[in-house]
Design an enzyme around this catalytic site. Structure first.
Site, PDB file in Angstrom:
ATOM      1  N   GLU B 190       0.905  -1.277   0.087  1.00 43.27           N
ATOM      2  CA  GLU B 190      -0.003   0.063   0.244  1.00 43.27           C
ATOM      3  C   GLU B 190       0.965   1.277  -0.046  1.00 43.27           C
ATOM      4  O   GLU B 190       0.642   2.119  -0.368  1.00 43.27           O
ATOM      5  CB  GLU B 190      -0.771   0.132   1.188  1.00 43.27           C
ATOM      6  CG  GLU B 190      -2.127  -0.911   1.141  1.00 43.27           C
ATOM      7  CD  GLU B 190      -3.228  -0.471   0.057  1.00 43.27           C
ATOM      8  OE1 GLU B 190      -3.352   0.726  -0.469  1.00 43.27           O
ATOM      9  OE2 GLU B 190      -4.015  -1.241  -0.154  1.00 43.27           O
ATOM     10  N   GLU B 193       1.974   1.567  -3.454  1.00 43.27           N
ATOM     11  CA  GLU B 193       0.750   1.982  -4.295  1.00 43.27           C
ATOM     12  C   GLU B 193       0.442   3.528  -4.297  1.00 43.27           C
ATOM     13  O   GLU B 193       0.058   4.014  -5.137  1.00 43.27           O
ATOM     14  CB  GLU B 193      -0.110   1.011  -4.259  1.00 43.27           C
ATOM     15  CG  GLU B 193      -0.131  -0.420  -4.623  1.00 43.27           C
ATOM     16  CD  GLU B 193      -1.214  -1.344  -4.565  1.00 43.27           C
ATOM     17  OE1 GLU B 193      -0.936  -2.436  -4.820  1.00 43.27           O
ATOM     18  OE2 GLU B 193      -2.115  -0.802  -3.866  1.00 43.27           O
ATOM     19  N   GLU B 194       0.618   4.066  -3.099  1.00 36.13           N
ATOM     20  CA  GLU B 194       0.113   5.419  -2.997  1.00 36.13           C
ATOM     21  C   GLU B 194       0.923   6.292  -3.067  1.00 36.13           C
ATOM     22  O   GLU B 194       0.784   7.501  -3.315  1.00 36.13           O
ATOM     23  CB  GLU B 194      -0.495   5.531  -1.415  1.00 36.13           C
ATOM     24  CG  GLU B 194      -1.833   4.613  -1.392  1.00 36.13           C
ATOM     25  CD  GLU B 194      -2.655   4.834  -0.032  1.00 36.13           C
ATOM     26  OE1 GLU B 194      -2.329   5.837   0.636  1.00 36.13           O
ATOM     27  OE2 GLU B 194      -3.413   4.259   0.361  1.00 36.13           O
TER      28      GLU B 194
END
Lengths: 310, 310
Positions: B190, B193-194
């Protein structure tokens, strides 16, 4: 390198809609496409649109005839899907009461699959947007909690042997959390149910994550061990669940082969806590207000010195 | 005081049966009641019996006509229930493929409810034993994981502001665990991805439990924050999910009002770790073999001195 978007969180806020009552099944599609009409008969299937571009149809409130056939519902859904795709919608949710389950079969012929089901209804979903589905999943974990009740006066801990296991290994009493039950409450409840001993929550000690769990319908299992203090000491154990129940020396539990690897590990952690202070091994609990709801949540972490606390 | 049995664990081992292929729909009930027959037509509904006294019927393998009507299935089920009750069975599980969903509606008229549903099938259950149901529940929690990537060289931490929130508060990047994904892997994924930043897992810092969560279809949410170390530093954030992304001073994050209570709390915990050593705030990870499967699981707890380790 470009950051890839997972975007599952985008759909998180879609869910309250699944509980809202205003959905429609109208003879003609609403002119504006957003105000749901309601009429008996075989009109167009309409739903509520959320800010993520998803459509939710509550079949119980859609005015469908109770005896609607799979083929009639399939035709309605086909027409609606054409319309929703043309409108640029990205996802469709169908909340199907168990009595209308045949509509789930009809929906599956259009690519819908079960998202989840509980008690008297199922929720189906279909991604109709561009690219890969960004629909959020449903709950993935069951939570099991065990309580290590430590008698600090004599270094003993309360352990049980399961009646229904092939290997009779000592372990801490525990079981699955009930829906909505806090971790500490599960530990205290399960200890009492299995052993008859009353106790109070002190801290969270460990967390174990295990996937594809045979006891979790193939889902994941989170197993949490808490430290508890005894309030009573007399054992009156549940003979349906347990074969034996004893206050056992932590030193004994740490070295016996009649236990599980995780129990032996925790026995050593507790011995360390008993010798050097539990503040070295504990995760403490604090309740904090939730931003959006006014409700409270439970947060566990290591202590922060008062000077830094807020 | 008598110890009360919860006994939910008794049914845990029932589940592998739900994946077994041998179930039957026979013209006549098996003589012994335990060997399933198989025949096309409208014979008796039979299932596999587990050691807890539960019966599992896999409708996909029961030889049911694909177009079986709700009323025919209802009759079959009624007869079978009479038989199973007479035999002293305590529970009935029906695994219903989505194409035969109309059988779920028929089952509901006999008291069955949805236990769960996934993808292409639903599982219904009915307790027919004495007293209260002792059937185990399904997964209750979704797991969300955030990563606090701390740059120890300058005391900064990687934070984002969500694009889709009304309040633009700094928080640690994170999101929901995929099914079967380990906690640390979710955090690292995460964060990348962010933010576009690569990192590695160091420890588990905190755990928050929240029930009736609007973003979890009314189920419970477990939110876990991990400490990560950066492997790269250049930010290339996901503009679909994030409004802003920065390396922010922990001292600033600990005192700003532009953050959530839990993020501010964790910033203070991390400051404490930065000053006194992260070993005071970390829960370390170890992999241990699972007793029954030969697979490994991930266990998090406070450190145990080497002398006590095993």
């Amino acid at each position: 390198m470009a950051a890839v978007s997972s975007s599952r969180s985008l759909f998180k806020l879609l869910l309250p809609l699944l509980r809202e009552p205003v959905r429609a099944f109208s003879r003609t599609a609403p002119a504006g496409g957003s105000v749901p009409h309601r009429a008996e008969g075989t009109g167009a299937l309409t739903g509520a649109v959320d800010r993520f571009g998803g459509v939710t149809v509550q079949l119980s409130d859609a005015g469908l005839p109770a005896d609607i056939s799979e083929s009639v519902f399939s035709d309605l859904l086909r027409d609606a899907l054409v319309r929703w795709k043309a409108e640029g919608k990205v996802a469709v949710w169908l909340r199907v009461p168990i009595s209308l389950s045949r509509c789930a079969a009809a929906a599956s012929t259009h690519g819908f699959t079960f998202h989840h089901a509980r008690h008297d209804h199922a929720v189906l979903a279909l991604w109709i947007g561009e690219g890969q589905s960004r629909l959020p999943g449903f709950a993935t974990h069951q939570i099991g909690v065990a309580g290590a009740v430590v008698d600090e006066s004599n270094g003993k801990v309360l352990v049980v042997q399961d009646r229904n296991k092939t290997m009779n290994a000592w372990k801490f009493p525990g079981g699955l959390s009930d829906p909505g039950e806090n971790i500490g409450a599960t530990a205290v409840r399960e200890v009492f149910e299995e052993t008859g001993v009353r106790s109070e929550f002190r801290s969270l000690l460990s967390l174990r994550q295990q996937h594809n769990h045979p006891g979790a319908f193939g889902m994941s299992d989170m197993y949490i061990i808490c430290r508890l203090s005894p309030l009573t000491y007399d054992i009156n154990f549940c003979t349906q669940e347990c074969l034996r129940c004893e206050w056992l020396e932590l030193t004994e539990l740490a070295k016996t082969s009649d236990t599980t690897p995780i129990t032996a590990r925790l026995a050593r952690l507790l011995l360390h806590g008993l010798e050097r202070g539990f503040d070295g091994i504990d995760l403490g609990l604090e309740e904090l207000p939730a931003v959006y709801s006014g409700m409270f949540y439970q947060l566990y972490h290591r202590p922060i010195p008062q000077t830094l606390k807020s």
